[in-house]
Every structure is written in C-alpha cells, then in structure tokens.
Design a protein around this motif. Structure first.
Motif, PDB file in Angstrom:
ATOM      1  N   GLY A 145       0.808  -1.210   0.000  1.00 46.65           N
ATOM      2  CA  GLY A 145       0.000   0.000   0.000  1.00 46.65           C
ATOM      3  C   GLY A 145       0.844   1.264   0.000  1.00 46.65           C
ATOM      4  O   GLY A 145       0.413   2.302  -0.484  1.00 46.65           O
ATOM      5  N   GLY A 146       2.052   1.162   0.541  1.00 47.86           N
ATOM      6  CA  GLY A 146       2.890   2.351   0.631  1.00 47.86           C
ATOM      7  C   GLY A 146       4.137   2.318  -0.238  1.00 47.86           C
ATOM      8  O   GLY A 146       4.853   3.313  -0.321  1.00 47.86           O
ATOM      9  N   THR A 165       8.347   3.858  -7.299  1.00 48.06           N
ATOM     10  CA  THR A 165       7.264   4.710  -7.779  1.00 48.06           C
ATOM     11  C   THR A 165       7.608   6.185  -7.564  1.00 48.06           C
ATOM     12  O   THR A 165       8.228   6.554  -6.578  1.00 48.06           O
ATOM     13  CB  THR A 165       5.913   4.367  -7.116  1.00 48.06           C
ATOM     14  N   LEU A 166       7.191   6.986  -8.537  1.00 47.28           N
ATOM     15  CA  LEU A 166       7.417   8.421  -8.442  1.00 47.28           C
ATOM     16  C   LEU A 166       6.256   9.102  -7.731  1.00 47.28           C
ATOM     17  O   LEU A 166       6.358  10.259  -7.346  1.00 47.28           O
ATOM     18  CB  LEU A 166       7.569   9.018  -9.849  1.00 47.28           C
ATOM     19  N   ASP A 167       5.144   8.419  -7.580  1.00 46.42           N
ATOM     20  CA  ASP A 167       3.985   9.053  -6.930  1.00 46.42           C
ATOM     21  C   ASP A 167       3.247   8.059  -6.036  1.00 46.42           C
ATOM     22  O   ASP A 167       3.637   7.863  -4.905  1.00 46.42           O
ATOM     23  CB  ASP A 167       3.060   9.701  -7.976  1.00 46.42           C
ATOM     24  N   ASP A 168       2.203   7.419  -6.572  1.00 46.39           N
ATOM     25  CA  ASP A 168       1.428   6.496  -5.748  1.00 46.39           C
ATOM     26  C   ASP A 168       2.047   5.098  -5.792  1.00 46.39           C
ATOM     27  O   ASP A 168       2.668   4.722  -6.775  1.00 46.39           O
ATOM     28  CB  ASP A 168      -0.013   6.389  -6.278  1.00 46.39           C
ATOM     29  N   GLU A 172      -1.830   1.437  -3.537  1.00 45.31           N
ATOM     30  CA  GLU A 172      -2.664   2.637  -3.480  1.00 45.31           C
ATOM     31  C   GLU A 172      -3.498   2.766  -4.757  1.00 45.31           C
ATOM     32  O   GLU A 172      -4.642   3.219  -4.721  1.00 45.31           O
ATOM     33  CB  GLU A 172      -1.746   3.847  -3.298  1.00 45.31           C
ATOM     34  N   LYS A 220      -4.931   6.309 -12.035  1.00 50.24           N
ATOM     35  CA  LYS A 220      -6.076   6.703 -11.213  1.00 50.24           C
ATOM     36  C   LYS A 220      -6.876   7.794 -11.932  1.00 50.24           C
ATOM     37  O   LYS A 220      -8.104   7.748 -12.014  1.00 50.24           O
ATOM     38  CB  LYS A 220      -5.520   7.199  -9.880  1.00 50.24           C
TER      39      LYS A 220
END
Lengths: 341, 143
Positions: A145-146, A165-168, A172, A220
């Motif tokens: 998740g993180g 990951t660069l973001d999420d 997530e 997303k």
C-alpha cells in the motif's frame, strides 16, 4: 553479554515488528522460524485503514501478549534469546516507537544485543523464511500500500533500489481506483476478487516513465476520466460493468509492474525473480508472474501469504543476517519514520 | 490585480502555475489543497517541491500520512511538510499525528484532504481547489 561463540545454527532471535497496522513477534532458531504471531488489529477494520493514534495504542495493548504468544508457540524460554531484532523504520512514528521501546527494555533486562532492521529490507528477506530460497543475486519486486520498488539483492546485507514509484504505490492504485468505483477503502482485495469474475475490456493508458521507475497516479486519473464519461451516458455504468472494470484496472496495474520487472531482468541478466509485500497476495499478479517466468525462463519466488504482509518473521531473518555480521544497534537508537533504503 | 483562478492547460503549465500561486500566497506557507480524487493534488505538490529543489521528489503520503522534504535556502535547511488526511476519521486523530506543529511553525505545509481540520486552520492559511476541466486540463481556484 551475548554468546558470540555459538555456532550460527544455534542462534535464537526474538523479533518485533510494529511499523504500521499490526503488532507481530517471531522467534527464529536454527535457521528456522519457530513462531510468527501477528495481532491483527480488528479495530482498524472499523476505521478502514491505518490510523496512527489507534495504531500506537493498539500496539501498546498487543505487544506483551503477542511476544508471550510467540514464546509459547515456539517452545522457547526467554533466557534462550541471543538477540532481539526490531523494525527501526520506515513506518508510523508512534507505532515504531512502541516496538523500539519494547526491544530496548527487553534487551537490557536480558543483557542481549539489539539489532535494528529496515522494514523494506526485511520484506525482501522474507523469502528466506522457507524453501525454495532464491540464490544471490536476485531481483525482488516489493509491492504494498505504501511502496513499489524493484530491488537488486546482491546478498542479505547488500541491496539497492533499481526503480521505484514516483507518486502512488501500486497498492494505493488498487485502493483508490476501487474507491472511485464505490468499493470500500482499502479496495485491493475486493478488486482482486471481482477481477476474477470479469473480462479485460477497457483499456487504460500506460504511463510513459523512463528507466525502471513507476507511476500510478496517472492511471487513477484516467480511470476517473473514463468513469465520468461513461456515467454521463449511463448512470448505471459502474454497477453494470463492475467486474469488467476491476479486471481491466487490475490487468493494467499488473502489466505495468511486470513490464518493468522484465526490463530489470534484461538489464541485469538476473533470472531469479521474487515478489514481496502485501500486494503480492494478489492472485492476478501471482499468476502473471508465474506465466511470465515460464516465457522468460525465470525462476520465480512468491512467499506464503503470512510472509507477504507485515510480519516479524521477516524482521527475525533480516536480524539474523546482521547478527552473523555482528551489526548491533546502540542503546540510543531511535525510530525513523522515513528511512533511507 | 487580484487573481482568483489559475488556468492550467496542460501538465507542463503546472510549473508556471506554482510560481503564480507563490505570488498569490505572498509569504503564506500553509496551503490547503482541495479537489476530488485524481484532480492532481499530489502532482501539484510534486511540482511545488521541484520548484524549491527539494532533495527528494514528493510521493503520495496517503499511506505514510506525512512526508517531509528538505531544501536549502539561504544556507539553511528548510522543510516542506506534505500531509494527506484522506484516511483520518476525526480531528482527534489529526491532533494525535501532531498536526498543530506543522500548522504553527515557519515552514511550508501542504495538506491534501484538509476538510477535517478546518477548525485548526491558522488565520493566514491559503486554501486552493484543483478542478478538472478536461483531460490534463486543470484550474486552480483560490478559495
């Protein structure tokens, strides 16, 4: 002081994990996990996630009974312990502090050394809980998740991040697209279940990220655009197509992960490929990894579910490797919410 | 001139939007980010951090709740705190993660999903809303 003359095979380690949701304690001896007890905090189900205040309080409530249970299940006495390993970070500060404080008190009372463990290293080393164990070097995709990381594992003490990951995080991406679909947060397991009943019919764009890094935030957003457009024409679009949307979203997430994993394998020439972290429980990811492995000529490694999610067994294993190298923590060690890999 | 809205025609225009917003902010450092899921709140923070050349790029704090990024200004270490309160259920939980410290200090603090802590907002808070206009087009509304 610890008996450092013992054969490595006689070392007994108590490990504590309290970085996030769950309090866990494990006993490791003779190269084997004797017990791995996780106090899952049902209270969080009511809240739908990791709530720090609830988490640290629950860790305080659970830590002593969980450790007791680990000793009982292992059939080991407290005096048998040669070292205590604990999660130093990364994680929630209040939760980590419970485990670190407990480890210090326990180590002082037994006069044994402490071993600090990086939670993310431990996820990778969870593969050494049981056979088959990957040989070094291997690649590990850690997905939760993180976190989303491809790790090059040269040996138990030397590993580096090839891409992240660069973001999420991938987990997530599951949880948040699920939320857009009206599923309860966190939605990962529900998407996995629904995806098995659906067909991959909708195409979501692939993020154009160079090298071995990931991005899931755009996915997303494209799911959001897609749903808005479809719902404008048919307000029942989601409920009528839920399983197919889930299958399509899951398929895209998995293909993003596998594509980078293939690229990493090609770049490094490594063919021993492992996955770790909570999302490796996803049945679609497991299947795709296995299939890709057959095509690419990889040997793949997927730990049992209890070693995928947060657990103290993996902390014990990471601690054991450090014990062999005599890497002990000082008594002024303090938890680190953010921790360099 | 009073700016009420900043139009962002594409992702690369976000860099300029951050600069404009910093002018609007006029020294205010507590920035509350409203906007639906997928509106681009984390992306905004990423470009914001890039502007300040933080040592680490911003990532989603949904899981970690609080991320801190550091940059150097006038030879001093400065911090940008990046919070996401999406998973919190009430104001007590926000207080228990030490949110008041982030709202009171002299450093930047950007908070996603801040609705829960509106009663704790300092008087000089800057509230902005990211709105989706079309694919990759956004608008920042100064609230």
């Amino acid at each position: 002081m610890p008996n450092l003359q013992k054969s490595p095979f006689e070392v007994t380690i108590l490990a504590i994990e309290s970085s996030c949701d769950d309090t866990s304690a494990a006993i490791f001896q003779n190269g084997r996990i004797l017990s791995n007890v996780v106090a899952s905090q049902a209270v969080h189900k009511l809240y739908g996630g990791v709530v720090p205040e609830v988490a640290s309080r629950a860790h305080q409530e659970n830590i002593v009974p969980t450790v007791d249970a680990a000793f009982q299940k292992a059939g080991v006495q407290k005096q048998d312990i040669d070292a205590i390993a604990f999660t130093l970070g990364p994680g929630l500060m209040g939760s980590l502090a419970v485990g670190v404080g407990f480890a210090k008190a326990f180590a002082l009372s037994l006069n044994v050394p402490m071993i600090e463990v990086n939670h993310m290293h431990a996820h990778v080393l969870a593969h050494f809980a049981e056979d088959p164990k990957p040989p070094f070097p291997f690649l590990c995709l850690t997905v939760s998740g993180g976190h989303t990381q491809i790790v090059l594992v040269e040996n138990a003490l030397k590993m580096s991040i090839l891409g992240e990951t660069l973001d999420d995080a991938a987990g997530e991406a599951f949880d948040k697209t699920g939320k857009l679909l009206g599923l309860d947060y966190p939605a990962g397991p529900a998407i996995d279940r629904l995806a098995t009943q659906g067909k991959v019919r909708f195409d979501f764009p692939e993020p154009q990220i160079p090298n071995l890094n990931f991005s899931f935030s755009g996915l997303k957003t494209s799911v959001l655009y897609f749903l808005k457009k479809e719902m404008a024409q048919n307000p029942y679009f989601i409920s009528e197509n839920l399983a197919d949307i889930c299958a399509s979203v899951q398929d895209r997430i998995i293909r993003i992960l596998i594509k980078k994993l293939k690229k990493a394998a090609k770049q490094t020439g490594i063919r021993h490929i492992a996955i770790a972290g909570g999302v490796s429980a996803n049945t679609g990811l497991r299947k795709t990894l296995e299939l890709t492995g057959q095509i690419e000529g990889w040997t793949t490694y997927v730990p049992r579910f209890e070693y995928c999610t947060d657990n103290a067994a993996m902390i014990a294993i990471a601690g054991y490797f450090k014990f062999l190298n005599r890497e002990f923590a000082a008594h002024d060690v303090a938890p680190m919410a953010r921790m360099a890999f | 001139m009073i700016i009420n809205e900043i139009f962002i025609p594409n992702l690369s225009a976000l860099k300029q939007a951050v600069k404009t917003l910093l002018k609007v902010a006029n020294g205010r450092k507590k920035i509350m980010l409203y906007g639906e899921m997928g509106a681009g709140k984390t992306t905004f923070v990423r470009v914001f951090c890039h502007h300040f050349k933080t040592k680490q790029a911003a990532q989603s704090p949904t899981f970690s709740l609080i991320n801190e990024y550091y940059y150097i200004e006038n030879n001093r270490n400065q911090r940008i705190a990046h919070l996401d309160l999406y998973r919190l259920k009430n104001i007590e939980e926000a207080l228990n993660i030490g949110i008041e410290d982030y709202l009171d200090d002299e450093q930047y603090c950007l908070i996603e999903w801040p609705d829960l802590i509106e009663p704790l907002f300092p008087p000089d808070v800057l509230k902005i809303k990211l709105e989706i206009i079309g694919d990759n087009q956004r608008k920042i509304i100064i609230l």
